[in-house]
Scaffold this motif. Structure first.
Motif, PDB file in Angstrom:
ATOM      1  N   ALA A 151     -35.813 -20.815  23.636  1.00 33.53           N
ATOM      2  CA  ALA A 151     -34.608 -20.351  24.336  1.00 33.53           C
ATOM      3  C   ALA A 151     -33.361 -20.633  23.502  1.00 33.53           C
ATOM      4  N   ALA A 152     -33.313 -21.804  22.888  1.00 33.93           N
ATOM      5  CA  ALA A 152     -32.164 -22.143  22.045  1.00 33.93           C
ATOM      6  C   ALA A 152     -32.104 -21.234  20.823  1.00 33.93           C
ATOM      7  N   SER A 153     -33.258 -20.901  20.265  1.00 29.87           N
ATOM      8  CA  SER A 153     -33.303 -20.006  19.113  1.00 29.87           C
ATOM      9  C   SER A 153     -32.762 -18.623  19.476  1.00 29.87           C
ATOM     10  N   VAL A 154     -33.128 -18.128  20.638  1.00 30.21           N
ATOM     11  CA  VAL A 154     -32.608 -16.842  21.110  1.00 30.21           C
ATOM     12  C   VAL A 154     -31.103 -16.926  21.298  1.00 30.21           C
ATOM     13  N   TRP A 155     -30.639 -18.025  21.883  1.00 29.83           N
ATOM     14  CA  TRP A 155     -29.200 -18.230  22.113  1.00 29.83           C
ATOM     15  C   TRP A 155     -28.441 -18.217  20.789  1.00 29.83           C
ATOM     16  N   VAL A 156     -28.954 -18.940  19.793  1.00 31.55           N
ATOM     17  CA  VAL A 156     -28.310 -18.984  18.482  1.00 31.55           C
ATOM     18  C   VAL A 156     -28.311 -17.595  17.853  1.00 31.55           C
ATOM     19  N   SER A 157     -29.420 -16.889  17.947  1.00 28.18           N
ATOM     20  CA  SER A 157     -29.507 -15.529  17.397  1.00 28.18           C
ATOM     21  C   SER A 157     -28.490 -14.595  18.044  1.00 28.18           C
ATOM     22  N   GLU A 158     -28.318 -14.719  19.359  1.00 30.00           N
ATOM     23  CA  GLU A 158     -27.350 -13.877  20.070  1.00 30.00           C
ATOM     24  C   GLU A 158     -25.925 -14.203  19.647  1.00 30.00           C
TER      25      GLU A 158
END
Length: 180
Positions: A151-158
């Motif tokens: 979830a954090a990886s997706v957040w950073v990517s966004e």
């Protein structure tokens, strides 16, 4: 009637989310003792070492220079305090050097009068990935694993995808809001 609230846990309340916040605060607060210890004592912090060994070094650092009079700001201040100890702590300065080196780019980005997310976020990620690494597992594998890491990886990517259109940030104010 029992309702299953499966909305999830806010990212800030996850292990990875708190680690991201603590490391950002540590750098934003110029390596002040409390934020430094909070980040280095986090379960994800290993600095490329076996976790127990890393924790022992953190405790040595705390006892040596982080209790009592606050060292000067930054890793340079802590190194200076270590240099002036009446009873030297062998190996502690050498242990701290790679952490300081890994943090340098993020420190420089956060210290800018004005900067963008496109350079600030990757510098933060590079630092937390270093700090999360252990002697057995690279930091990127430890940090972005499991549901909270994904979830954090997706957040950073966004954030990075939107970074080019985001306004610059005034220096010293890294808006790490994970609750949204």
């Amino acid at each position: 009637l029992k309702i299953d609230d499966s909305a999830g846990v806010p990212l800030a309340q996850t292990s990875v989310g708190s680690f991201l916040r603590l490391t950002a605060d540590m750098i934003a607060q110029q390596i002040a003792p409390v934020p430094l210890l909070a980040a280095l004592k986090h379960p994800l912090a290993s600095g490329g070492m076996e976790t127990g060994t890393f924790r022992a070094q953190v405790r040595r650092l705390e006892r040596a220079v982080l209790r009592g009079t606050r060292p000067a700001p930054g890793f340079e201040g802590i190194d200076g305090a270590l240099k002036t100890l009446k009873e030297p702590r062998p190996g502690l300065r050498d242990w701290l050097k790679p952490i300081a080196a890994a943090a340098a780019e993020f420190e420089a980005e956060i210290a800018k009068d004005s900067g963008g997310l496109a350079s600030l976020v990757p510098a933060h990620v590079k630092f937390v990935e270093f700090l999360a690494g252990s002697n057995e597992t690279p930091g990127d594998q430890r940090l972005w694993a499991h549901a909270d890491g994904e979830a954090a990886s997706v957040w950073v990517s966004e954030i990075l995808a939107a970074a080019s259109s985001a306004p610059n940030i005034d220096g010293g104010h890294y808006p790490l809001v994970l609750d949204a």
